[in-house]
Scaffold this active site. Structure first.
Site, mmCIF file in Angstrom:
data_model
loop_
_atom_site.group_PDB
_atom_site.id
_atom_site.type_symbol
_atom_site.label_atom_id
_atom_site.label_comp_id
_atom_site.label_asym_id
_atom_site.label_seq_id
_atom_site.Cartn_x
_atom_site.Cartn_y
_atom_site.Cartn_z
ATOM 1 N N LYS A 1 40.018 68.834 11.674
ATOM 2 C CA LYS A 1 38.669 68.355 11.391
ATOM 3 C C LYS A 1 38.410 66.917 11.853
ATOM 4 O O LYS A 1 37.615 66.200 11.232
ATOM 5 C CB LYS A 1 38.340 68.534 9.899
ATOM 6 C CG LYS A 1 38.480 69.999 9.458
ATOM 7 C CD LYS A 1 37.919 70.266 8.096
ATOM 8 C CE LYS A 1 36.614 71.009 8.161
ATOM 9 N NZ LYS A 1 36.188 71.639 6.928
ATOM 10 N N ARG B 1 32.743 76.912 -4.247
ATOM 11 C CA ARG B 1 32.469 75.639 -4.939
ATOM 12 C C ARG B 1 32.478 74.481 -3.955
ATOM 13 O O ARG B 1 33.260 74.489 -2.993
ATOM 14 C CB ARG B 1 33.552 75.372 -6.001
ATOM 15 C CG ARG B 1 33.527 76.332 -7.166
ATOM 16 C CD ARG B 1 34.655 76.041 -8.140
ATOM 17 N NE ARG B 1 35.960 76.300 -7.553
ATOM 18 C CZ ARG B 1 37.115 76.036 -8.150
ATOM 19 N NH1 ARG B 1 37.122 75.480 -9.343
ATOM 20 N NH2 ARG B 1 38.267 76.311 -7.564
ATOM 21 N N GLN C 1 47.618 77.130 -0.429
ATOM 22 C CA GLN C 1 47.321 75.900 -1.189
ATOM 23 C C GLN C 1 47.868 74.684 -0.431
ATOM 24 O O GLN C 1 47.946 74.729 0.783
ATOM 25 C CB GLN C 1 47.893 75.978 -2.615
ATOM 26 C CG GLN C 1 47.156 76.956 -3.526
ATOM 27 C CD GLN C 1 47.558 78.399 -3.348
ATOM 28 O OE1 GLN C 1 48.724 78.747 -3.433
ATOM 29 N NE2 GLN C 1 46.601 79.267 -3.104
ATOM 30 N N GLY D 1 42.033 80.952 0.360
ATOM 31 C CA GLY D 1 40.993 81.427 1.268
ATOM 32 C C GLY D 1 41.293 80.812 2.617
ATOM 33 O O GLY D 1 41.170 79.603 2.777
ATOM 34 N N HIS D 2 41.781 81.627 3.543
ATOM 35 C CA HIS D 2 42.176 81.117 4.863
ATOM 36 C C HIS D 2 41.165 81.597 5.901
ATOM 37 O O HIS D 2 40.996 82.794 6.107
ATOM 38 C CB HIS D 2 43.599 81.589 5.212
ATOM 39 C CG HIS D 2 44.637 80.999 4.299
ATOM 40 N ND1 HIS D 2 45.971 81.304 4.381
ATOM 41 C CD2 HIS D 2 44.526 80.089 3.294
ATOM 42 C CE1 HIS D 2 46.635 80.614 3.463
ATOM 43 N NE2 HIS D 2 45.773 79.883 2.780
ATOM 44 N N LYS E 1 44.946 75.870 7.389
ATOM 45 C CA LYS E 1 46.176 76.626 7.662
ATOM 46 C C LYS E 1 45.884 77.938 8.390
ATOM 47 O O LYS E 1 46.561 78.289 9.356
ATOM 48 C CB LYS E 1 46.912 76.922 6.343
ATOM 49 C CG LYS E 1 47.333 75.669 5.583
ATOM 50 C CD LYS E 1 47.916 76.005 4.228
ATOM 51 C CE LYS E 1 46.929 76.513 3.218
ATOM 52 N NZ LYS E 1 45.931 75.543 2.747
ATOM 53 N N ASN F 1 43.948 83.297 -4.741
ATOM 54 C CA ASN F 1 43.333 81.983 -4.946
ATOM 55 C C ASN F 1 43.130 81.315 -3.580
ATOM 56 O O ASN F 1 42.264 80.459 -3.417
ATOM 57 C CB ASN F 1 44.174 81.085 -5.871
ATOM 58 C CG ASN F 1 45.660 81.043 -5.515
ATOM 59 O OD1 ASN F 1 46.145 81.828 -4.718
ATOM 60 N ND2 ASN F 1 46.375 80.110 -6.108
ATOM 61 N N ASP G 1 36.749 66.161 14.303
ATOM 62 C CA ASP G 1 35.337 66.152 14.727
ATOM 63 C C ASP G 1 34.403 65.699 13.614
ATOM 64 O O ASP G 1 33.337 65.138 13.887
ATOM 65 C CB ASP G 1 34.925 67.555 15.214
ATOM 66 C CG ASP G 1 35.203 68.632 14.154
ATOM 67 O OD1 ASP G 1 36.376 68.776 13.762
ATOM 68 O OD2 ASP G 1 34.245 69.301 13.709
ATOM 69 N N GLU H 1 43.328 72.830 4.262
ATOM 70 C CA GLU H 1 43.536 71.920 5.395
ATOM 71 C C GLU H 1 43.187 72.586 6.722
ATOM 72 O O GLU H 1 42.961 71.901 7.724
ATOM 73 C CB GLU H 1 45.000 71.455 5.442
ATOM 74 C CG GLU H 1 45.446 70.610 4.241
ATOM 75 C CD GLU H 1 45.976 71.455 3.101
ATOM 76 O OE1 GLU H 1 45.856 72.698 3.162
ATOM 77 O OE2 GLU H 1 46.507 70.867 2.142
#
Ligand code: GDP
Ligand code: IMO
Ligand code: MG
Length: 423
Positions: free
Chosen positions: A331, A303, A224, A40-41, A16, A38, A333, A14
């Protein structure tokens, strides 16, 4: 002093990391409470993009302490890579990065078990990031795990060997024909453990307790999203930890009555990476536009992320489960240029219109019912003040606030730290 939580309300990604980085200036401590690599920030500032997996997203600030909590699972190999990246930027992290002794270790064989389990599931696979998350949490709850604190004991390698041997037998059981060179993986693992041991391990629940007594401000960072929660997510297509607000209590040792604000982050549309149901998923030009403009590729695995309209039925559920006090919309934009926006406000379920998330949201069970809204064409990415936002976006925000009965306090209009509008 109260603790605030920040967590994702959808299926992860989202934004974070970006918001934790934006908020860190107001906190003494940033504490990750669950998940592992797992996650990815992504953080962006000064024209540089950083992706963090295990290290909390406050690490780029001078003063804040960044704590990896007991609820997190740590892969030393990936952790070392994250540290190498920080070294590259000459960041002095040693004095401000702390690790809970009660956090569990991801072993090389946990990763292989993850791959074997997914291969054995065939079409029914979860779409795991294959970082060994499921097997590590299974060993945690099965009471077999190895913890960070064990690395300080002389016999930990004996325990390691016994567990790795057991894992090898389990890998054979899957008969998934996974090729691996354990000796090579172990050499890399033990080297990374050495690096990990140069960091400070603490009894983090006591540390946080004292910090609260001293009036320090604490922000708990989730990983997550709520719909990937092991209890409340779209099981079995979920991760293996509690991503929701309760996870911050068990993942840090923070008492429920010490939590003040719960910041819930959501994208202005919806994405999901990996398998599992996604009622508002789009397979048309609109979905492709979201993916392209939003650059929707997983920060950990690369992915492509599946895209769709905002799902208020699911979002409302997440707001309730977490007790969200403030919403942050990311997001915005990416939706510029859509003539019409759709928002799912109900599902058709077993011939009836429902507004709560049912047990089963497979496509054959639910059909989304949409409310249409007028879109906006203005480019938002250069805006910095709420007064600049176009009318149609304000209408979109007002509609969501009314439906979710919660204020939207931040509107994010681009990946950079500065592209953040406070309301
Ligand atoms: P996280 O896992 O919740 O921290 O989110 P990710 O970093 O995996 O994914 C969010 C992606 O969106 C990253 O590439 C961010 O740089 C990017 N991002 C965050 N906020 C915005 C925004 O408001 N607009 C745009 N266009 N991108 C954003
Ligand atoms: P952040 O913190 C998006 C998804 C995987 C898969 C399922 C289980 O960046 O938001 P796992 O590796 O946990 O066994 O995968 O959960 N998943 C994520 N999706 N963002 C994440 O983290 C995710 N972490 C796991 O794609 O569907
Ligand atoms: Mg992510």
């Amino acid at each position: 002093m109260a603790v605030n939580l920040l967590l994702g309300l959808q299926w992860g990604d989202e934004g974070k990391g970006k918001i934790v980085d934006v908020l860190t200036k107001d906190y003494n401590i940033i504490a990750r409470f669950q998940g592992g690599p797992n996650a990815g920030h992504t953080l962006e500032f000064d024209g540089i993009k950083h992706v963090l997996h295990t290290i909390p997203s406050g690490i780029f600030h001078d003063k804040a302490i960044n704590l990896v909590g007991n609820g997190v699972v740590i892969d030393p190999v990936i952790f070392k890579k994250e540290l190498d990246n920080l070294n590259q930027f000459n960041l002095d992290y040693k004095s401000k990065l702390l690790i809970s002794r009660k956090a569990h270790l991801i072993l090389p064989t946990h990763r292989i078990l993850d791959a074997a389990s997914e291969a054995a599931k065939g079409k029914a696979k979860i779409g795991s990031t294959l970082k060994g998350i499921g097997p590590t949490y299974m060993d945690k709850t099965g009471r077999n795990g190895i913890r960070i604190g064990d690395l300080e004991l002389s016999d930990w390698k004996t325990r390691y060997r016994a567990l790795a041997n057991k894992h090898e037998a389990m890998i054979d059981f899957y008969d998934a024909k996974i090729e691996y060179d354990l000796e090579e993986l172990e050499a890399e693992f033990f080297e990374a453990v050495k690096v990990l041991k140069t960091l400070t391990f603490i009894d983090s629940e006591e540390y946080l307790h004292q910090a609260q007594r001293e009036g320090k401000t604490i922000l708990a960072e989730g990983a997550q999203g709520s719909l990937l929660d092991i209890d409340f997510g779209t099981y079995p297509f979920v991760t293996s930890s509690n991503t929701t607000a309760a996870g911050a209590c068990t993942g840090l040792g923070i008492a429920p009555n010490k939590i003040k604000d719960v910041f819930g982050i959501f994208k202005a549309y919806t994405t999901r990476v990996g398998s599992g149901p996604f009622p508002t998923e789009l397979f048309d030009n609109d979905g492709e536009t979201m993916a392209r403009v939003g650059n929707e590729f997983g920060a950990t695995t690369g992915r492509p992320r599946r895209c769709g309209w905002l799902d208020l039925v699911a979002l409302k559920y997440a707001v309730h489960v977490n007790g969200v006090t403030k919403l942050m919309m990311m997001k915005g934009d990416v939706l510029s240029g859509f003539k019409t926006l759709k928002v799912c406000t109900a599902y058709e379920y077993q011939g009836k219109k429902i507004t709560h998330l049912p047990y089963n949201i497979e496509p054959e069970n639910v059909t989304p019912i949409y409310t249409e809204m007028k879109g906006w064409s203005e480019d938002l990415t250069g805006m910095s003040d709420a007064s600049e936002l176009p009318k149609e976006l304000n209408d979109y925000i007002a509609f969501l606030e009314k439906e979710l009965e919660t204020p939207i306090t931040i509107v994010s209009v681009g990946p950079d730290r500065t592209q953040t509008i406070h309301r």
